[in-house]
Design a protein around this motif. Structure first.
Motif, PDB file in Angstrom:
ATOM      1  N   MET A   1      14.429  -3.312  40.497  1.00 48.17           N
ATOM      2  CA  MET A   1      14.091  -2.030  40.854  1.00 48.17           C
ATOM      3  C   MET A   1      12.584  -1.992  40.830  1.00 48.17           C
ATOM      4  O   MET A   1      11.911  -2.310  39.774  1.00 48.17           O
ATOM      5  CB  MET A   1      14.861  -0.954  40.254  1.00 48.17           C
ATOM      6  N   ASP A   5      11.315   2.898  43.839  1.00 53.52           N
ATOM      7  CA  ASP A   5      12.556   3.333  44.183  1.00 53.52           C
ATOM      8  C   ASP A   5      12.952   4.641  43.891  1.00 53.52           C
ATOM      9  O   ASP A   5      12.491   5.382  42.930  1.00 53.52           O
ATOM     10  CB  ASP A   5      13.406   2.327  43.564  1.00 53.52           C
ATOM     11  N   ARG A  10      19.746   6.215  44.257  1.00 53.92           N
ATOM     12  CA  ARG A  10      20.571   5.059  44.070  1.00 53.92           C
ATOM     13  C   ARG A  10      21.689   5.318  43.286  1.00 53.92           C
ATOM     14  O   ARG A  10      22.680   4.912  43.604  1.00 53.92           O
ATOM     15  CB  ARG A  10      19.472   4.014  43.535  1.00 53.92           C
ATOM     16  N   ARG A  13      24.354   6.933  45.099  1.00 56.49           N
ATOM     17  CA  ARG A  13      24.944   6.268  45.925  1.00 56.49           C
ATOM     18  C   ARG A  13      25.972   4.973  45.030  1.00 56.49           C
ATOM     19  O   ARG A  13      27.250   4.900  45.357  1.00 56.49           O
ATOM     20  CB  ARG A  13      24.128   4.925  46.625  1.00 56.49           C
TER      21      ARG A  13
END
Length: 135
Positions: A1, A5, A10, A13
């Protein structure tokens, strides 16, 4: 990462994937909530990616959701690993010494590929690593 980011997005998800896979393995969100001591709406929010799970939330899921799934919540290259109980340190020592002896032999100038590890030696060493990890 990379720093750019969006870590919370993230994480949301990945949480969705973790809970989906946990349910595919026979868990239900209700059972996860009850067993972990978290509220059902909290677990639902995590599973839908509506909220980022806290570290306390992660801890509450240990032994409820399998380690391989929880590991998905960690950065790449990291994994949750259970420390085995009743380690036999003598067995581990023997496996370590066996590996080191074979590796030393593989680097001997008179070995299969001289100082380099040859294909046959690599196979032997790989099997010894498997035995070491199993010890």
């Amino acid at each position: 990462m990379f720093p750019k980011d969006n870590i919370p997005e993230r994480q949301k998800r990945v949480q969705m994937t973790v809970f989906r896979e946990a349910c595919h393995r026979g868990n239900t969100l209700k059972a996860i909530a009850i067993d972990s001591g978290n509220g059902y709406t909290t677990v639902q929010a995590w599973s839908k990616g509506e909220a980022v799970m806290s570290i306390g939330g992660l801890f509450s899921l240990v032994d409820i959701i399998p380690d391989d799934l929880l590991s998905m919540l960690l950065p790449d290259g990291r994994q949750i690993v259970r420390v085995p109980e009743n380690l036999d340190h003598d067995e581990i020592e023997e496996a370590c010494r066996d590996f080191l002896a074979a590796k030393g032999h593989a680097h001997h100038p008179a070995s299969e590929c001289g100082r380099e590890i040859g294909p046959g030696e690599k196979d032997v060493l790989d099997r010894k690593v498997v035995a070491l990890r199993a010890a």
